[in-house]
Enzyme design. Structure first.
Site, PDB file in Angstrom:
ATOM      1  N   LYS A  40     -13.407   5.437   4.318  1.00 18.83           N
ATOM      2  CA  LYS A  40     -12.981   6.313   5.416  1.00 18.83           C
ATOM      3  C   LYS A  40     -14.137   7.046   6.076  1.00 18.83           C
ATOM      4  O   LYS A  40     -14.120   7.289   7.273  1.00 18.83           O
ATOM      5  CB  LYS A  40     -11.913   7.301   4.938  1.00 18.83           C
ATOM      6  CG  LYS A  40     -10.588   6.616   4.650  1.00 18.83           C
ATOM      7  CD  LYS A  40      -9.408   7.557   4.685  1.00 18.83           C
ATOM      8  CE  LYS A  40      -8.109   6.734   4.627  1.00 18.83           C
ATOM      9  NZ  LYS A  40      -6.915   7.524   4.582  1.00 18.83           N
ATOM     10  N   LYS A  79      -6.405  -3.932   5.274  1.00 16.79           N
ATOM     11  CA  LYS A  79      -5.144  -3.249   4.950  1.00 16.79           C
ATOM     12  C   LYS A  79      -4.396  -2.841   6.220  1.00 16.79           C
ATOM     13  O   LYS A  79      -5.023  -2.383   7.178  1.00 16.79           O
ATOM     14  CB  LYS A  79      -5.503  -2.007   4.128  1.00 16.79           C
ATOM     15  CG  LYS A  79      -4.347  -1.332   3.442  1.00 16.79           C
ATOM     16  CD  LYS A  79      -4.829  -0.103   2.674  1.00 16.79           C
ATOM     17  CE  LYS A  79      -5.002   1.081   3.580  1.00 16.79           C
ATOM     18  NZ  LYS A  79      -4.598   2.361   3.074  1.00 16.79           N
ATOM     19  N   LYS A 125      -2.515   3.126   9.368  1.00 19.31           N
ATOM     20  CA  LYS A 125      -2.085   3.990  10.485  1.00 19.31           C
ATOM     21  C   LYS A 125      -3.177   4.127  11.527  1.00 19.31           C
ATOM     22  O   LYS A 125      -2.914   4.277  12.712  1.00 19.31           O
ATOM     23  CB  LYS A 125      -1.791   5.396   9.961  1.00 19.31           C
ATOM     24  CG  LYS A 125      -0.636   5.503   9.029  1.00 19.31           C
ATOM     25  CD  LYS A 125      -0.664   6.905   8.421  1.00 19.31           C
ATOM     26  CE  LYS A 125       0.396   7.069   7.370  1.00 19.31           C
ATOM     27  NZ  LYS A 125       0.091   8.192   6.472  1.00 19.31           N
TER      28      LYS A 125
HETATM   29  N1  AQP Z   1      -1.119  -1.316   3.725  1.00 17.23           N
HETATM   30  C1  AQP Z   1      -0.507  -0.736   2.705  1.00 17.23           C
HETATM   31  N2  AQP Z   1       0.129  -1.480   1.762  1.00 17.23           N
HETATM   32  C2  AQP Z   1       0.766  -0.892   0.730  1.00 17.23           C
HETATM   33  N3  AQP Z   1       0.834   0.454   0.560  1.00 17.23           N
HETATM   34  C3  AQP Z   1       0.228   1.229   1.471  1.00 17.23           C
HETATM   35  N4  AQP Z   1       0.098   2.563   1.599  1.00 17.23           N
HETATM   36  C4  AQP Z   1      -0.611   2.836   2.710  1.00 17.23           C
HETATM   37  N5  AQP Z   1      -0.982   1.715   3.328  1.00 17.23           N
HETATM   38  C5  AQP Z   1      -0.480   0.688   2.592  1.00 17.23           C
HETATM   39  C6  AQP Z   1       0.696   3.520   0.671  1.00 17.23           C
HETATM   40  O1  AQP Z   1       1.520   4.399   1.417  1.00 17.23           O
HETATM   41  C7  AQP Z   1       1.541   5.680   0.767  1.00 17.23           C
HETATM   42  C8  AQP Z   1       1.314   6.744   1.794  1.00 17.23           C
HETATM   43  O2  AQP Z   1       0.034   6.582   2.365  1.00 17.23           O
HETATM   44  P1  AQP Z   1      -0.688   7.817   3.044  1.00 17.23           P
HETATM   45  O3  AQP Z   1       0.249   8.505   3.910  1.00 17.23           O
HETATM   46  O4  AQP Z   1      -1.346   8.637   2.022  1.00 17.23           O
HETATM   47  O5  AQP Z   1      -1.694   7.208   4.010  1.00 17.23           O
HETATM   48  P2  AQP Z   1      -2.840   6.243   3.901  1.00 17.23           P
HETATM   49  O6  AQP Z   1      -2.970   5.550   2.596  1.00 17.23           O
HETATM   50  O7  AQP Z   1      -4.010   6.973   4.368  1.00 17.23           O
HETATM   51  O8  AQP Z   1      -2.246   5.260   4.961  1.00 17.23           O
HETATM   52  P3  AQP Z   1      -3.056   4.371   5.878  1.00 17.23           P
HETATM   53  O9  AQP Z   1      -2.138   3.701   6.789  1.00 17.23           O
HETATM   54  O10 AQP Z   1      -3.923   3.521   5.057  1.00 17.23           O
HETATM   55  O11 AQP Z   1      -3.889   5.434   6.688  1.00 17.23           O
HETATM   56  P4  AQP Z   1      -5.352   5.311   7.189  1.00 17.23           P
HETATM   57  O12 AQP Z   1      -5.237   4.594   8.467  1.00 17.23           O
HETATM   58  O13 AQP Z   1      -5.766   6.739   7.355  1.00 17.23           O
HETATM   59  O14 AQP Z   1      -6.142   4.566   6.171  1.00 17.23           O
HETATM   60  C9  AQP Z   1       0.476   5.636  -0.312  1.00 17.23           C
HETATM   61  O15 AQP Z   1       1.104   5.468  -1.572  1.00 17.23           O
HETATM   62  C10 AQP Z   1      -0.349   4.431   0.028  1.00 17.23           C
HETATM   63  O16 AQP Z   1      -0.883   3.820  -1.125  1.00 17.23           O
END
Ligand code: AQP
Length: 333
Positions: A114, A198, A201
């Site tokens: 990140k 992956k 968001k």
């Molecule tokens: N691609 C994914 N596949 C499976 N699980 C996922 N999670 C996130 N992306 C995937 C799981 O969703 C839960 C909530 O995630 P979060 O709100 O903490 O956000 P994050 O992991 O930061 O989501 P993103 O989409 O990956 O955000 P960015 O774009 O900021 O990197 C968690 O249990 C996570 O494991």
């Protein structure tokens, strides 16, 4: 065995199919088992580790709660709240940051991903994020934490922090060491544009993900345009290993239909992708459309969501404030 479940989702907008299949779907299943005590948190303190627009953040907090409920979590039977309403989270995070070691944090791969190349400009919060996550979990004596595969390392750190605290202050078993609950085959849903990345968001391409707020036409279009290779559907799981886009789409299909990947490969083998994509779109629309409609309905009544957060945070506060008082005594305050 009864489980104490805790998990969180960041209110950073664009909740997507990866969040749903990797985490929220599991929350729903666990919450339906009457033996479990479930706490689901909108982790707004975590979300500000990267820049957020305050007005959008507030909307996203409501949308995340609406997504939980629309996916099937009953707010009367489970605690739903947002982290910033329970001060013990921030306080415990500070105390635990004096227990966690720099070397442990330096190993966290999510920070490296990140923060990117310019880690000097990343917030200190982004770096210490896993300590706040440990505080979230340990305050509630959670035994199990349902998360996607990307959070596995952070959860291991929570266990290390719990054990170090217990050993250092000689309070055996004071903090419980939580176990991750990770969906076996569907723990990492990949981007629709790149099977090695992956689904996320923050991906600048909206076409890379299915959002929980997408309508039927958007879902069909995104699946139609989803990247695939030029070969027919794979004939066995071995072949799937070298075909990440096919593997991702078949995983999504299998998770949504609660079926096994190898069985689906047998059925789909040799067919062309366009045929499979039609079936996939159909199961996606059947699953996501009712959720999308319910999210929209719930968001029309903000006072209802406010009430859920109010009640949820009162219950969470009762548990967390007791634990933080005990922590104070242990550390000598
Ligand atoms: N691609 C994914 N596949 C499976 N699980 C996922 N999670 C996130 N992306 C995937 C799981 O969703 C839960 C909530 O995630 P979060 O709100 O903490 O956000 P994050 O992991 O930061 O989501 P993103 O989409 O990956 O955000 P960015 O774009 O900021 O990197 C968690 O249990 C996570 O494991």
């Amino acid at each position: 065995m009864s489980k104490k479940i805790f998990s969180g989702v960041q209110p950073t907008g664009n909740l997507h199919l990866g969040n749903y299949l990797g985490a929220i779907k599991n929350f729903v299943e666990l919450s339906k088992d009457k033996k479990n005590q479930c706490i689901f948190c909108v982790v707004d303190l975590h979300s500000i580790t990267t820049k957020q627009d305050p007005k959008k953040l507030r909307d996203n907090i409501y949308e995340t709660v609406a997504s939980f409920i629309a996916s099937g979590i009953d707010p009367k039977k489970n605690i739903i709240f947002n982290q910033s309403r329970v001060p013990a989270h921030s306080e415990a995070a500070w105390i635990l940051s004096c227990v966690a070691r720099m070397g442990w944090l330096n190993r966290m791969t999510q920070f490296k991903e990140k923060a990117g190349k310019d880690k000097e400009k990343a917030s200190v919060g982004l770096y210490s994020y896993p300590i706040l996550m440990a505080a979230d979990i340990l305050l509630y004596d959670a035994t199990h934490v349902p998360v996607g595969d990307d959070q596995k390392q952070h959860l291991e750190l929570s266990r290390d922090i719990a054990q170090k605290f217990n050993n250092e202050f000689k309070v055996e078993n004071f903090f419980k060491t939580p176990d991750p609950l990770i969906q076996k085959d569907f723990s990492r849903i990949m981007s629709l544009k790149d099977g090695l990345k992956k689904m996320s968001k923050s991906d600048s391409s909206d076409a890379s993900r299915i959002n929980l707020t997408d309508n039927k036409d958007q879902i069909i279009n995104k699946i139609k345009k989803a990247k695939t290779d030029t070969f027919p559907m794979p004939k066995d799981t071995e072949e799937l290993k070298s075909r990440p886009e096919a593997r991702n789409l078949i995983s999504i299909y299998s998770s949504l239909t609660n079926t096994k990947i190898d069985q689906n490969i047998e059925i789909l083998s040799g067919k062309n992708f366009s045929e499979f994509k039609e079936s996939l779109s159909q199961v996606l629309v059947d699953k996501i459309e009712p959720i999308t409609k319910e999210i929209k309905k719930l968001l029309n009544d903000r006072s209802y969501i406010e009430q859920i957060l109010d009640e949820g945070s009162k219950k969470a506060n009762e548990i967390a404030s007791k634990k933080i008082k005990e922590i104070h005594k242990i550390v000598g305050f």
